[in-house]
Design an enzyme around this catalytic site. Sequence first.
Site, PDB file in Angstrom:
ATOM      1  N   CYS A 161       0.811  -1.227   0.000  1.00 54.13           N
ATOM      2  CA  CYS A 161       0.000   0.000   0.000  1.00 54.13           C
ATOM      3  C   CYS A 161       0.843   1.275   0.000  1.00 54.13           C
ATOM      4  CB  CYS A 161      -0.960  -0.005   1.179  1.00 54.13           C
ATOM      5  SG  CYS A 161      -2.011  -1.468   1.223  1.00 54.13           S
TER       6      CYS A 161
ATOM      7  N   ASN B 107     -10.466   0.082   0.236  1.00 52.12           N
ATOM      8  CA  ASN B 107      -9.003   0.127   0.298  1.00 52.12           C
ATOM      9  C   ASN B 107      -8.445  -0.501  -0.983  1.00 52.12           C
ATOM     10  OD1 ASN B 107      -6.295  -0.478   0.730  1.00 52.12           O
ATOM     11  ND2 ASN B 107      -6.568  -1.082   2.870  1.00 52.12           N
TER      12      ASN B 107
ATOM     13  N   HIS C 189      -2.933   7.036   2.543  1.00 58.37           N
ATOM     14  CA  HIS C 189      -3.466   5.773   2.022  1.00 58.37           C
ATOM     15  C   HIS C 189      -4.810   5.498   2.688  1.00 58.37           C
ATOM     16  CE1 HIS C 189      -4.172   1.654   1.182  1.00 58.37           C
ATOM     17  NE2 HIS C 189      -3.812   1.227   2.383  1.00 58.37           N
TER      18      HIS C 189
END
Length: 328
Positions: free
Chosen positions: A125, A284, A250
């Site tokens: 990520c 996500n 993020h």
Amino acid sequence: MSADTVIGQLTGPQFTRITGLGSYRPERVVTNADLEQILDTNDEWIRSRVGIAERHFAGDHESVAMMGAEAGRLAIADAGLQPSDIDTVLVATCTLPSQMPHASTQVAARLGIVAPGSFDINAACAGFCYGLAVASSLIRAGDAQHVLLVGAEKLTDWIDPTDRANAIIFGDGAGAVVVSGSETPEIGPVSWGCSIDNTETIHIKDRNSFVYQEGQTVFRWATSAIAPVAIDAAAKAGVSLADIDVLAPHQANLRIVDSIAKKVIAAGAHPDLVVIRDIVTTGNTSSGSIPIGLDRARAAGEVKSGDLVLAVGYGAGLTYGSQVFRLP
Ligand code: UT7
């Protein structure tokens, strides 16, 4: 051969900037109510613990390469360039279904970018921030002129659909930027690293495995270790936190986004700075989350060209990276 022979060195522009931005989200929207039909979960739990209302799941035709290429196509157009102007393609991904060929060469093929340098970056990520640092350095070294950097993930290929802890969090999608030379500094130095005490806390063990994550451990780490990384990136760039227009963390969990924002504001950022909260409708998307969130915020008029962004990525590894840049 003479020991005196000098190896010529390329030198690029002193500075770099992002010249184009684009994103792609799969057609299929999956709401919390949809997941309630197949999992022992509920809208209230998901919204209060993670902050997600809906996410996008890719169909069979929406591969990492396909989504990455679509985001890349939009970023190149946004930069006012043609695919033939791109000489290097980087794809940040941790969910490619095959080990070979790498995603960057597949994206280049889909876009008709002939003979670019191409390689993938797997920093999970944190991949977008890592890729931005690499792209910027390649240009400043003179090894590239226009780099297409893509963050693309098809996480649903690697999630156990019956695992309620993970199946509700992740989504699929891609975001992309073009990085080019600049007469003024528009991308700051990276602040990056990895936590070697936590290498196994998020993992996919092998090709027959799904994503595993020690949620609470990662949550505690993310809410304590990541804001200082972002603050350090601003310091490295010589930028006052008060001058940051947009915070783009993020998108792992809305509670983590808000925790990072609170700490960055406490350290001097403006209380009204725009905080990207795209997780609510995108989920996500790992390395895709920062460029997707920024592109959507720009399209919605929440942020604008020229805004100063502080981005910070973090995830499996455990890996983290952050830098300041100006929006195209
Ligand atoms: O992107 C890469 C980086 N990743 C992250 O930053 C993720 C960090 N971690 C997190 O965001 C959170 O830890 C999660 C969202 C992964 C999990 O949230 P949590 O608040 O830490 O929940 P938990 O795993 O501690 O579970 C709490 C309870 C458990 O029930 P009991 O044992 O207390 O009865 C779980 O079984 O919630 C239960 N639970 C659920 N309930 C309804 C877990 N998943 C669900 C669900 N629906 N989907």
